[in-house]
Enzyme design. Structure first.
Site, PDB file in Angstrom:
ATOM      1  N   ASP A 251       0.836  -1.192   0.000  1.00  0.00           N
ATOM      2  CA  ASP A 251       0.000   0.000   0.000  1.00  0.00           C
ATOM      3  C   ASP A 251       0.878   1.251   0.000  1.00  0.00           C
ATOM      4  O   ASP A 251       0.664   2.176  -0.776  1.00  0.00           O
ATOM      5  CB  ASP A 251      -0.913  -0.020   1.230  1.00  0.00           C
ATOM      6  CG  ASP A 251      -2.008   1.034   1.181  1.00  0.00           C
ATOM      7  OD1 ASP A 251      -2.062   1.796   0.207  1.00  0.00           O
ATOM      8  OD2 ASP A 251      -2.816   1.084   2.124  1.00  0.00           O
TER       9      ASP A 251
ATOM     10  N   ASP B 128       0.592   8.428   1.958  1.00  0.00           N
ATOM     11  CA  ASP B 128      -0.188   7.473   1.180  1.00  0.00           C
ATOM     12  C   ASP B 128      -1.682   7.681   1.388  1.00  0.00           C
ATOM     13  O   ASP B 128      -2.173   7.674   2.525  1.00  0.00           O
ATOM     14  CB  ASP B 128       0.191   6.049   1.590  1.00  0.00           C
ATOM     15  CG  ASP B 128      -0.468   5.015   0.708  1.00  0.00           C
ATOM     16  OD1 ASP B 128      -0.004   4.847  -0.430  1.00  0.00           O
ATOM     17  OD2 ASP B 128      -1.465   4.391   1.151  1.00  0.00           O
TER      18      ASP B 128
ATOM     19  N   ASP C  56      -5.598   7.135   1.699  1.00  0.00           N
ATOM     20  CA  ASP C  56      -6.525   6.084   2.123  1.00  0.00           C
ATOM     21  C   ASP C  56      -7.752   6.147   1.215  1.00  0.00           C
ATOM     22  O   ASP C  56      -8.640   6.982   1.403  1.00  0.00           O
ATOM     23  CB  ASP C  56      -6.930   6.282   3.576  1.00  0.00           C
ATOM     24  CG  ASP C  56      -7.785   5.129   4.107  1.00  0.00           C
ATOM     25  OD1 ASP C  56      -8.201   4.265   3.295  1.00  0.00           O
ATOM     26  OD2 ASP C  56      -8.044   5.088   5.321  1.00  0.00           O
TER      27      ASP C  56
ATOM     28  N   ASP D 283      -1.285   5.657 -12.725  1.00  0.00           N
ATOM     29  CA  ASP D 283       0.052   5.480 -12.179  1.00  0.00           C
ATOM     30  C   ASP D 283       0.049   4.540 -10.974  1.00  0.00           C
ATOM     31  O   ASP D 283      -0.828   4.618 -10.112  1.00  0.00           O
ATOM     32  CB  ASP D 283       0.597   6.848 -11.759  1.00  0.00           C
ATOM     33  CG  ASP D 283       2.021   6.792 -11.248  1.00  0.00           C
ATOM     34  OD1 ASP D 283       2.897   6.334 -11.989  1.00  0.00           O
ATOM     35  OD2 ASP D 283       2.254   7.209 -10.089  1.00  0.00           O
TER      36      ASP D 283
ATOM     37  N   HIS E 138      -0.095  -0.216  -5.799  1.00  0.00           N
ATOM     38  CA  HIS E 138      -0.128   0.388  -4.469  1.00  0.00           C
ATOM     39  C   HIS E 138      -1.503   0.961  -4.104  1.00  0.00           C
ATOM     40  O   HIS E 138      -1.656   1.525  -3.028  1.00  0.00           O
ATOM     41  CB  HIS E 138       0.908   1.508  -4.389  1.00  0.00           C
ATOM     42  CG  HIS E 138       2.253   1.117  -4.892  1.00  0.00           C
ATOM     43  ND1 HIS E 138       3.155   0.414  -4.129  1.00  0.00           N
ATOM     44  CD2 HIS E 138       2.839   1.308  -6.100  1.00  0.00           C
ATOM     45  CE1 HIS E 138       4.254   0.192  -4.845  1.00  0.00           C
ATOM     46  NE2 HIS E 138       4.083   0.726  -6.040  1.00  0.00           N
TER      47      HIS E 138
ATOM     48  N   GLU F 243      -0.434   1.119 -15.022  1.00  0.00           N
ATOM     49  CA  GLU F 243       0.954   0.745 -14.806  1.00  0.00           C
ATOM     50  C   GLU F 243       1.021  -0.209 -13.607  1.00  0.00           C
ATOM     51  O   GLU F 243       0.925   0.218 -12.456  1.00  0.00           O
ATOM     52  CB  GLU F 243       1.829   1.969 -14.521  1.00  0.00           C
ATOM     53  CG  GLU F 243       3.289   1.601 -14.273  1.00  0.00           C
ATOM     54  CD  GLU F 243       3.963   2.459 -13.233  1.00  0.00           C
ATOM     55  OE1 GLU F 243       5.194   2.448 -13.179  1.00  0.00           O
ATOM     56  OE2 GLU F 243       3.264   3.138 -12.448  1.00  0.00           O
TER      57      GLU F 243
ATOM     58  N   ASP G 276      25.250 -11.368 -34.584  1.00  0.00           N
ATOM     59  CA  ASP G 276      26.407 -10.476 -34.515  1.00  0.00           C
ATOM     60  C   ASP G 276      27.095 -10.456 -35.869  1.00  0.00           C
ATOM     61  O   ASP G 276      27.615 -11.481 -36.321  1.00  0.00           O
ATOM     62  CB  ASP G 276      27.369 -10.966 -33.438  1.00  0.00           C
ATOM     63  CG  ASP G 276      28.513  -9.988 -33.184  1.00  0.00           C
ATOM     64  OD1 ASP G 276      28.783  -9.156 -34.072  1.00  0.00           O
ATOM     65  OD2 ASP G 276      29.124 -10.063 -32.113  1.00  0.00           O
TER      66      ASP G 276
END
Length: 524
Positions: A231, A237, A239, A268, A272, A299, A464
């Site tokens: 989170d 952060d 809530d 974004d 979390h 994301e 290569d």
């Protein structure tokens, strides 16, 4: 609203079956009836700054070129006021200030003013380009004053493990937005609207602190389980279970689209954020704006596709996802060089598992000098772009840093080749595909074309050129269509032409370590 049990919800959704792939129900272009391929451009790098105009003005000036290339959507950086004058917006201070109020020592954001943004979006829409708003909903940074409250210090490597008893700290958690003075939203934030923070201002101690007491419920259970519970990411952060927080963010989502003319969101750091908040947020914005085809891409940064699968179930087809596992394959291929088996480049990716949910990309602003750095080397950059732009699955996103001159990552060879690949996507990459997994160092595919567009033949090599037999050109026999008749195909990269038989067969060549795209001679 009571939270559901994540595990039970996931199981029930699996029993019901996957929702419809997200991209099937989303607007990928302002012109819904167009048969042209859609394309996103991420129009910024981490340190983007134009020397002679604001970033929004720079974007507006580039709109005609983007439209000519076939771009249908542009992902712009976060438009909100940051905690510092030159903050990119991920250090989110005030979502409701788009460069309109004198806050944090500036009226304009790093990117420009609200008026410049709205005007640029209007120009983009007039040219057939939708704009995606980068929504930073996980955290806030740069509070106006401190508050005193109780916390429990937790282990930064396991946020479920308490390190010490409950104690009082002083934290930067009060957001009054005095420069805005209640315009657009009267909501002011305090410690009761957050779950945690990383700085005790009273003792000058850094850590991870879970806020306790009063109405606080601890960390959300419906986030990623990395570090025990993910989170908390940074700053203070949010809530997302608090009713006042939910209402303010729901209203902002509706307002920011209507105010700017934006057509969707890039979400974004969703690993979390409480999953059910995000689902409710998207449902609310869709209903409030009347956009049942609202575009949204999330994301979720993980190279493990298994960790993305539950999110596909949970978001019910309302969110597409950046294909980070595919990006990681590109990164590993660039590091391994000819040791990498190109026939495995799609293994364990979202593109292979659920292409209708995949936003494919090669690199983005996170990849240079940031915590998530995994930059795809120039030795494999065009090969990776050929995969996402020409194969015909997923919805590709091109990075500004690979297309435009910049001080962070520009390579003129990559930029020139990338423009050719973008043009090939617009003109030729249509119709059914046949794959030709020729060898570990060379793969190919053919797009058959459709009634309006010619097809193409593509070869991709990671050999290569300086090592023995690997230095020889690849020769791959491919069929470009049984009804094409005797003709020839010409390389867009200047490698000459190939004769094709009446049955559609031709032997196409590709120099080692390069990309070749072949189209019917005389095609526009």
């Amino acid at each position: 609203m009571a939270q559901k049990n994540w595990l039970i919800d996931w199981v029930l959704t699996r029993l019901r079956g996957y929702p419809r792939p997200a991209l099937e129900g989303m607007r990928l272009s302002p012109n819904r009836t167009s048969s042209e391929n859609g394309l996103i451009v991420q129009f910024f790098t981490w340190d983007s700054k134009h020397p002679g105009m604001s970033w929004w003005q720079h974007f507006e000036a580039e709109v005609p070129r983007l439209a000519e290339l076939g771009v249908t959507q542009v992902w712009l950086p976060p438009p909100n006021k940051a905690m510092t004058k030159m903050g990119q917006g991920y250090d989110a201070y005030d979502l409701w200030d788009l460069g309109e109020f004198d806050q944090k020592g500036t009226v304009a954001t790093r990117w420009g003013t609200k008026e410049e943004l709205s005007h640029a979006v209007g120009v983009a829409r007039a040219h057939g380009i939708d704009v995606l708003i980068d929504a930073v909903l996980n955290h806030k940074i740069g509070a106006d004053r401190t508050e005193t409250f109780d916390v429990v210090p937790v282990d930064p490597q396991n946020r479920l493990r308490d390190l010490a008893p409950r104690r009082e700290i002083e934290g930067w958690t009060a957001f009054d937005f005095p420069g805005r003075n209640g315009c657009h939203s009267a909501f002011k934030w305090s410690q009761e609207h957050f779950t945690g923070l990383d700085w005790d201002h009273k003792k000058r101690l850094k850590g991870v602190y879970r806020i306790v007491g009063g109405p606080h419920k601890g960390w959300s259970k419906f986030v990623d389980n990395e570090l025990g519970n993910y989170d908390y990411l940074l700053g203070v952060d949010i809530d997302h279970r608090h009713p006042d927080v939910r209402q303010d963010l729901f209203t902002w989502g509706e307002w920011v689209l209507k105010t700017t003319g934006g057509a969707g969101f890039r979400l974004d750091a969703i690993k979390h954020i409480d999953r059910y908040f995000l689902l409710d947020f998207l449902k609310h914005v869709r209903k409030a704006t009347g956009r049942d085809d609202l575009f949204a891409v999330a994301e979720y940064w993980s190279a493990n596709v298994k960790l993305i699968k539950p999110y596909i179930y949970a978001f019910q087809g309302l969110v597409s996802f950046f294909d980070v596992p595919l990006h990681d394959n590109f990164y590993q291929a660039s590091r391994a060089g000819p040791r990498y088996d190109l026939r495995t480049v799609l293994n364990n990716t979202l593109l292979k598992f659920r292409p209708g949910d995949a936003i494919t990309f090669v690199d983005n602003h996170e990849q240079i000098g940031q915590s998530l750095e995994s930059w795809v080397g120039v030795n494999f950059k065009l090969q990776a772009y050929a995969v996402i732009l020409l194969r015909g699955e997923g919805h590709p996103c091109v990075f500004y840093g690979d297309l435009y001159p910049n001080e962070e990552c520009y390579d003129p060879h990559v930029a020139g080749g990338l423009q050719l690949l973008i043009e090939a996507r617009k003109k030729y990459a249509y119709g059914d595909r046949i794959d030709y997994p020729h060898s570990r160092n060379c793969i190919g595919f053919v797009r058959a074309g459709d009634a309006q567009h010619g097809g193409c033949a593509v070869l991709i090599s990671n050999a290569d050129p300086h090592q023995g037999a690997q230095g020889a050109a690849h020769k791959v026999r491919m069929n470009v269509g049984m009804d094409i008749g005797s003709t020839s195909f010409t390389s867009l990269f200047g490698a000459g032409s190939v004769d094709v038989s009446a049955e559609g067969w031709g032997t196409f060549t590709c120099p080692p370590g390069q990309v070749q795209v072949w189209v019917k001679s005389g095609s526009p």
